[in-house]
Design a protein around this motif. Structure first.
Motif, mmCIF file in Angstrom:
data_model
loop_
_atom_site.group_PDB
_atom_site.id
_atom_site.type_symbol
_atom_site.label_atom_id
_atom_site.label_comp_id
_atom_site.label_asym_id
_atom_site.label_seq_id
_atom_site.Cartn_x
_atom_site.Cartn_y
_atom_site.Cartn_z
ATOM 1 N N ASP A 53 48.348 45.721 52.091
ATOM 2 C CA ASP A 53 47.924 45.932 50.702
ATOM 3 C C ASP A 53 46.562 46.620 50.654
ATOM 4 O OD1 ASP A 53 50.183 44.688 49.622
ATOM 5 O OD2 ASP A 53 49.244 42.702 49.727
ATOM 6 N N PRO A 111 44.094 41.777 38.290
ATOM 7 C CA PRO A 111 44.659 41.207 39.505
ATOM 8 C C PRO A 111 45.638 42.176 40.150
ATOM 9 C CG PRO A 111 44.769 39.657 37.647
ATOM 10 C CD PRO A 111 44.407 40.988 37.086
ATOM 11 N N THR A 112 45.625 42.216 41.478
ATOM 12 C CA THR A 112 46.592 43.035 42.192
ATOM 13 C C THR A 112 47.810 42.191 42.518
ATOM 14 O OG1 THR A 112 45.362 42.526 44.207
ATOM 15 C CG2 THR A 112 44.910 44.633 43.153
ATOM 16 N N LYS A 113 47.625 41.129 43.300
ATOM 17 C CA LYS A 113 48.693 40.185 43.607
ATOM 18 C C LYS A 113 48.040 38.916 44.106
ATOM 19 C CE LYS A 113 51.230 41.489 47.088
ATOM 20 N NZ LYS A 113 52.031 42.330 47.985
ATOM 21 N N ASN A 114 48.816 37.862 44.177
ATOM 22 C CA ASN A 114 48.231 36.571 44.522
ATOM 23 C C ASN A 114 47.649 36.568 45.925
ATOM 24 O OD1 ASN A 114 47.569 33.832 44.086
ATOM 25 N ND2 ASN A 114 49.368 33.216 45.276
ATOM 26 N N VAL A 115 48.444 37.004 46.922
ATOM 27 C CA VAL A 115 47.983 37.056 48.310
ATOM 28 C C VAL A 115 47.913 38.524 48.723
ATOM 29 C CG1 VAL A 115 48.481 36.429 50.692
ATOM 30 C CG2 VAL A 115 48.961 34.798 48.848
ATOM 31 N N ILE A 116 46.790 38.928 49.245
ATOM 32 C CA ILE A 116 46.570 40.328 49.619
ATOM 33 C C ILE A 116 46.632 40.461 51.133
ATOM 34 C CG2 ILE A 116 44.933 42.246 49.560
ATOM 35 C CD1 ILE A 116 43.902 41.195 46.921
ATOM 36 N N ASP A 142 37.199 39.003 44.653
ATOM 37 C CA ASP A 142 37.658 37.656 44.273
ATOM 38 C C ASP A 142 38.626 37.088 45.303
ATOM 39 O OD1 ASP A 142 37.996 35.508 42.087
ATOM 40 O OD2 ASP A 142 40.068 36.141 42.514
ATOM 41 N N ALA A 143 39.472 37.957 45.864
ATOM 42 C CA ALA A 143 40.431 37.499 46.875
ATOM 43 C C ALA A 143 39.710 36.944 48.098
ATOM 44 C CB ALA A 143 41.352 38.655 47.278
ATOM 45 N N THR A 160 38.115 33.485 46.904
ATOM 46 C CA THR A 160 39.050 32.391 46.605
ATOM 47 C C THR A 160 40.083 32.163 47.705
ATOM 48 O OG1 THR A 160 40.489 33.928 45.386
ATOM 49 C CG2 THR A 160 38.788 32.761 44.133
ATOM 50 N N ARG A 205 42.346 34.321 49.014
ATOM 51 C CA ARG A 205 43.655 34.925 48.766
ATOM 52 C C ARG A 205 44.011 36.034 49.754
ATOM 53 N NH1 ARG A 205 44.301 37.758 44.412
ATOM 54 N NH2 ARG A 205 42.179 37.782 43.563
ATOM 55 N N ASP A 229 38.869 42.455 42.026
ATOM 56 C CA ASP A 229 39.924 41.562 42.500
ATOM 57 C C ASP A 229 39.883 41.420 44.021
ATOM 58 O OD1 ASP A 229 42.264 39.913 41.757
ATOM 59 O OD2 ASP A 229 43.316 41.317 43.057
#
Length: 349
Positions: free
Chosen positions: A11, A2-7, A34-35, A38, A40, A31
């Motif tokens: 970023d 994972p990089t961070k919750n919200v990209i 996936d962002a 999902t 993100r 990731d």
């Protein structure tokens, strides 16, 4: 990984520069995908850019099946084919299809559909010819770029011909273009010139024109800078944003990312030849430059503002990218290629 919750868009721009240098680039690619899946992403409109970056990372790491999956999703994510980024994603997909093997016809059909963009979008000559090269079709790239150049030059000749003058007799007047937009023809001729040079083809009149236009732009840049380069380096996404928001800086930093890197490489070589050592480029951002301009009550186009920004970055070790790397090490520009295959040859252009 994972990089961070919200990209955010920033970023994604930063990952474009740094992802291949992380411990797990393929994890970064996964990731990003996936962002998108999902929700993100801070800006849902960044889905195409995020998936395209994921595909590029997977391609560089030779995970072609994953790269093709990401590229398929990237192409579908762009709402319109008129978006220049959509064209790049389609060309990237074609490039991956060539490398996968057994799907050359599909790849060529994709690129043939993009062929009209060669006379419409400045970025198209570069990404279309790169994809054709992946399929060992560099001579096809030369043919396509040459035909597109003839088309644009013919249109220019028609528009500048005097009444009663035949088009064949009219010599079109070609300028590099205003600082904010060097023009599609400029980028087309430059890319054609590169392709022909790589093919060891003889210099022709269009190559002469490409040289004249580039020299014209370099002279303007030298006049505008009035001295030594500030060595500010804008990673690809930042560079595209810079010219979009500050088109007046085209002459200063180059009309495209290839030219931007080539200028820095040549300047670094020049400084080395004067006896300078311990050189670095300074990793810059649009927000950093415009933020300093705002604090100083100036404009990013002001040379003094840019010099001050370079001074701020020079005081930050994390902003310095040491130069030169070893020939077989990753290039300083963050492309993921070896230095000898990326920016090193640019100093000889």
């Amino acid at each position: 990984m994972p990089t961070k919750n919200v990209i955010t868009s920033a970023d994604i721009a930063d990952l474009r520069r740094t992802a291949l240098g992380t411990a797990n680039p393929l994890g970064v690619a996964a990731d990003l995908a996936d962002a998108v899946e999902t929700g993100r992403l801070a800006e849902p409109g960044d889905a195409g850019d995020a998936l395209t970056l994921a595909a590029e990372i997977a391609e560089v790491r030779a995970r072609l099946d994953a790269a093709l999956r990401y590229a398929d999703r990237a192409v579908a994510a762009y709402p319109t084919t008129d978006d220049p980024s959509a064209g790049f994603a389609r060309a990237l997909r074609a490039r991956i299809l060539f490398r996968v093997g057994g799907r050359d016809d599909e790849a060529l059909a994709e690129l043939t559909a993009l062929r009209p963009l060669l006379t419409e979008q400045p970025e198209a000559p570069s990404y279309v010819s790169a994809a054709l090269d992946a399929g060992n079709l560099s001579r096809t790239a030369d043919e396509w770029l040459s035909e597109a150049a003839e088309t644009l030059l013919g249109q220019r000749a028609t528009s500048t011909a005097e009444p009663g003058q035949t088009v064949a007799a009219a010599e079109p007047t070609v300028e590099v273009g205003p600082p904010e937009a060097p023009g599609v023809l400029f980028f087309l001729l430059q890319q054609r010139h590169r392709v022909r040079r790589n093919l060891n083809l003889p210099h022709d009149r269009h190559d002469d024109l490409a040289d004249r236009l580039e020299n014209q732009l370099l002279r303007r840049a030298a006049e505008n800078q009035g001295g030594e380069s500030d060595l500010l380096f804008f990673p690809r996404a930042e560079f595209d944003r810079l010219l979009s928001e500050q088109p007046g800086l085209t002459d200063t930093y180059g009309p495209d990312w290839d030219a931007h890197r080539a200028r820095l490489e040549r300047e670094l070589v020049r400084l080395t030849n004067t006896g300078r050592a311990g050189l670095s480029v300074l990793s810059a951002t649009v927000d950093g430059l415009t933020g300093l301009a705002g604090r100083r009550g100036g404009e990013p186009t002001d040379p003094k503002i840019r010099t001050d920004y370079a001074g701020e970055l020079a005081a930050r070790p994390d902003a310095k990218i040491s130069w030169p790397p070893e020939r077989n090490d990753a290039c300083w520009c963050g492309s993921g290629l070896k230095y000898k295959k990326c920016c090193l040859p640019r100093s000889r252009g």
